[in-house]
Design a protein around this motif. Structure first.
Motif, mmCIF file in Angstrom:
data_model
loop_
_atom_site.group_PDB
_atom_site.id
_atom_site.type_symbol
_atom_site.label_atom_id
_atom_site.label_comp_id
_atom_site.label_asym_id
_atom_site.label_seq_id
_atom_site.Cartn_x
_atom_site.Cartn_y
_atom_site.Cartn_z
ATOM 1 N N LEU A 321 1.028 -1.322 -0.036
ATOM 2 C CA LEU A 321 0.041 0.273 0.104
ATOM 3 C C LEU A 321 0.793 1.238 0.088
ATOM 4 N N HIS A 322 2.210 1.456 1.300
ATOM 5 C CA HIS A 322 3.377 2.323 1.108
ATOM 6 C C HIS A 322 3.939 2.951 -0.466
ATOM 7 N N ALA A 323 3.654 1.611 -1.180
ATOM 8 C CA ALA A 323 4.647 1.646 -2.155
ATOM 9 C C ALA A 323 3.532 2.716 -3.563
ATOM 10 N N SER A 324 2.137 2.717 -3.051
ATOM 11 C CA SER A 324 1.231 3.236 -4.733
ATOM 12 C C SER A 324 0.731 4.459 -4.187
ATOM 13 N N ALA A 325 1.308 4.744 -2.667
ATOM 14 C CA ALA A 325 0.898 6.282 -2.754
ATOM 15 C C ALA A 325 1.491 7.091 -2.430
ATOM 16 N N LEU A 326 1.748 8.435 -2.392
ATOM 17 C CA LEU A 326 2.712 8.899 -2.503
ATOM 18 C C LEU A 326 2.540 10.091 -1.232
ATOM 19 N N THR A 327 4.468 10.951 -1.456
ATOM 20 C CA THR A 327 4.423 11.422 -0.010
ATOM 21 C C THR A 327 3.657 13.367 -0.686
ATOM 22 N N PRO A 328 4.307 13.871 1.141
ATOM 23 C CA PRO A 328 3.707 15.351 0.560
ATOM 24 C C PRO A 328 4.118 16.118 -0.210
ATOM 25 N N SER A 329 5.165 15.606 -0.578
ATOM 26 C CA SER A 329 5.994 15.965 -1.753
ATOM 27 C C SER A 329 5.115 16.075 -3.254
ATOM 28 N N GLY A 330 4.264 13.930 -2.965
ATOM 29 C CA GLY A 330 4.568 13.999 -3.998
ATOM 30 C C GLY A 330 5.447 12.979 -5.199
ATOM 31 N N ASP A 331 6.315 13.045 -3.780
ATOM 32 C CA ASP A 331 7.158 11.264 -4.699
ATOM 33 C C ASP A 331 6.656 10.148 -4.173
ATOM 34 N N ALA A 332 6.747 8.791 -5.040
ATOM 35 C CA ALA A 332 6.106 7.984 -4.858
ATOM 36 C C ALA A 332 6.970 7.423 -3.134
ATOM 37 N N GLY A 333 6.085 6.669 -2.537
ATOM 38 C CA GLY A 333 6.190 6.315 -1.057
ATOM 39 C C GLY A 333 7.252 5.561 -0.940
ATOM 40 N N GLY A 334 7.427 4.813 -2.076
ATOM 41 C CA GLY A 334 8.833 3.525 -1.642
ATOM 42 C C GLY A 334 8.355 2.114 -0.390
ATOM 43 N N ASP A 335 8.460 1.437 -0.115
ATOM 44 C CA ASP A 335 9.114 0.585 1.366
ATOM 45 C C ASP A 335 8.622 1.281 2.173
ATOM 46 N N PHE A 336 8.146 1.190 3.259
ATOM 47 C CA PHE A 336 8.112 2.094 3.960
ATOM 48 C C PHE A 336 8.740 0.263 5.430
ATOM 49 N N PHE A 337 8.964 -1.180 4.920
ATOM 50 C CA PHE A 337 9.293 -1.741 6.317
ATOM 51 C C PHE A 337 10.255 -2.669 4.682
ATOM 52 N N ALA A 338 11.503 -3.015 5.812
ATOM 53 C CA ALA A 338 12.691 -3.815 5.014
ATOM 54 C C ALA A 338 13.132 -4.470 5.657
ATOM 55 N N LEU A 339 13.602 -5.608 4.876
ATOM 56 C CA LEU A 339 13.939 -7.135 5.059
ATOM 57 C C LEU A 339 15.395 -7.204 4.842
ATOM 58 N N ASP A 340 16.133 -7.243 6.176
ATOM 59 C CA ASP A 340 17.659 -7.660 5.700
ATOM 60 C C ASP A 340 17.637 -9.200 5.327
ATOM 61 N N PRO A 341 18.261 -9.368 4.103
ATOM 62 C CA PRO A 341 18.906 -10.346 3.736
ATOM 63 C C PRO A 341 19.948 -10.980 5.279
ATOM 64 N N GLY A 342 19.910 -12.403 4.246
ATOM 65 C CA GLY A 342 20.373 -13.740 4.545
ATOM 66 C C GLY A 342 20.218 -13.780 6.503
ATOM 67 N N VAL A 343 19.216 -13.183 6.885
ATOM 68 C CA VAL A 343 18.490 -13.638 8.658
ATOM 69 C C VAL A 343 17.115 -13.586 7.999
ATOM 70 N N PRO A 344 16.523 -14.426 9.623
ATOM 71 C CA PRO A 344 15.220 -14.818 9.605
ATOM 72 C C PRO A 344 14.207 -13.729 9.462
ATOM 73 N N ALA A 345 13.134 -13.136 8.818
ATOM 74 C CA ALA A 345 12.345 -12.425 9.176
ATOM 75 C C ALA A 345 12.005 -11.480 9.875
ATOM 76 N N GLY A 346 12.140 -12.179 11.284
ATOM 77 C CA GLY A 346 11.336 -11.671 12.900
ATOM 78 C C GLY A 346 12.714 -10.761 13.141
ATOM 79 N N ALA A 347 14.238 -11.405 12.812
ATOM 80 C CA ALA A 347 15.186 -10.906 13.325
ATOM 81 C C ALA A 347 15.705 -9.368 12.280
#
Length: 471
Positions: A321-347
């Protein structure tokens, strides 16, 4: 029977009564000794001597020669003792599994005001505030802080599960060392019993039974008694103790929770590398089961998988949802969360947005003050397959499994207690019974002594007074 033969009979009676008193005293002295099995003197009547030769009297009646003390019997019961070991095995396994579930539930802490579910509600509430006041820095900072707190709580919970797994492995290693030590002690007692040269080894047997009971609770071991009095201890059909020899075991496999999927923790024979010990029960089987991969019902791995599933669902749904939205300045939202590679998602869950201006709340073409996407993100908490639903299903499954494990542990504990009670009812010392036995042996001793006195008077009459007239 001659008077001299009667003397021998009376002496045998004195010895038998004395032996009975000695054994009764041993029982009374050990009334509070754990694992002690009451004992009794075994007696049998001595047959009369058979007269030989041509001059024997065919119709002469001969009495027996008194009593013989054949030994001291240990009043145990092999069936009841085997039942104690069997139920101890089930109790050990169930209690460890139940304790693992209790630890996992304590880590989750649901339901509570400080659990992950509460943090999710705060996170959705922060998004609702953004939807109500889009473009405001204060609400933007709040949603970022709530997201960071949620990610930290998920990572902390998963880390605590991993730490509990590590502690379980440490405890399992200690149990393995205990198993090897106990097995060595059983072998030593077997050797001492073999060296008793026909003497009474009842106390040694009691000590050995206590050790085999502990081995049964740890490994689900069974025993087999040999004709020479030694005991073999078998685990999974293989010999842990073979007479006076032992085969040691060792713990192998992953030393971390996340490594169990490819290298699960195992118990194997030290003298046959790669040959796993087939545990039928006991605490060690409970530990191995609790530390197993999630696919094999591992308690800790399943708990960690719950945190991973929540982190993955949270990042996927919010980012979509966040990637489909726009910021107040009109830019694309992109990812709100990130998952570090190589480690379990919870960590590896973290917040990718670092400033309020990067928080996207409005739909494209709806203006700078639109908050429809933020409202949609806030509504994820009510989705049937959203993060809250995933977490709720995980917590519910954990609670159900924990309740089932706790019930099984209660049943196993009751069975073990009943088996111990039945064995003690049969083999434990009763002071009332020993008091009666003591009186019985005391009267027998007095009776045998009175026979000696009577025979002594008869012999005195025969030796000192026969043939003397007027005295």
């Amino acid at each position: 029977m001659s008077s001299f033969a009667i003397l021998n009979t009376a002496a045998r009676g004195l010895s038998a009564a004395q032996a009975g008193i000695d054994v009764t005293g041993q029982n009374v002295a050990n009334v509070n000794t754990p694992g002690y099995t009451r004992q009794r003197v075994e007696q049998s009547a001595v047959a009369p001597l058979t007269e030989m030769g041509l001059g024997r009297l065919s119709r002469q009646v001969t009495n027996g020669q008194g009593v013989s003390v054949d030994g001291v019997a240990r009043l145990g019961d092999l069936f009841l003792e085997a039942r104690v070991r069997q139920t101890a095995s089930g109790d050990g396994y169930s209690s460890v599994r139940a304790a693992a579930y209790h630890a996992a539930e304590d880590i989750h802490g649901e339901p509570s005001d400080i659990g992950v579910a509460s943090a999710l509600q705060s996170f959705w509430g922060a998004w609702q505030d953004v939807a109500n006041s889009p473009g405001k820095d204060a609400q933007g900072w709040v949603v970022i802080e709530q997201a960071g707190a949620l990610a930290t709580q998920i990572a902390d919970g998963r880390s605590r599960v991993a730490a509990e797994w590590t502690q379980a492995r440490t405890r399992a290693s200690a149990r393995v060392e205990e198993v090897n030590t106990l097995a060595g002690q059983v072998a030593i007692l077997n050797d001492r019993i073999l060296s008793s040269d026909g003497g009474t080894a009842n106390e040694l047997v009691d000590q050995r039974n206590q050790l085999t009971d502990q081995l049964a609770r740890l490994t689900g071991a069974s025993t087999s008694t040999s004709p020479d009095g030694t005991v073999d201890v078998l685990v999974g059909g293989n010999l842990l103790v073979d007479g006076t020899r032992t085969n040691q075991v060792r713990l192998t496999g992953s030393t971390t929770l996340d490594g169990t999927q490819g290298d699960p923790v195992r118990l194997e024979w030290a003298h046959r590398a790669g040959s796993d010990v087939d545990l039928a029960g006991g605490e060690l089987a409970g530990y191995l089961s609790a530390m197993a991969p999630a696919s094999d019902g591992g308690v800790y791995a399943q708990a960690a998988a719950g945190y991973d599933a929540l982190a993955t669902t949270l990042a996927t749904t919010v980012n979509a949802l966040h990637a489909s939205a726009l910021t107040p300045s009109g830019d694309a939202g992109g990812d709100f969360f990130a998952l570090d590679p190589g480690v379990p998602a919870g960590a590896g869950l973290r917040v990718a947005v670092t400033a309020p201006g990067q928080v996207a709340a409005g739909a494209a073409g709806s203006g700078a003050l639109d908050g429809s996407v933020a409202d949609a993100i806030a509504g994820l908490g009510l989705d049937d397959d959203g993060p809250d639903a995933v977490w709720s299903a995980h917590v519910t499954q954990l609670a159900v499994r924990s309740g089932s494990a706790d019930y099984e542990a209660q049943i196993a504990s009751a069975a073990s207690s009943a088996a111990v009670y039945d064995l003690q009812s049969h083999s434990a010392v009763s002071l009332d019974e020993e008091t009666v036995n003591l009186m019985q042996y005391q009267h027998a001793y007095s009776g045998a002594a009175r026979v000696l006195t009577a025979v002594d008077e008869m012999l005195d009459q025969l030796i000192n007074r026969t043939g003397r007239v007027g005295l």
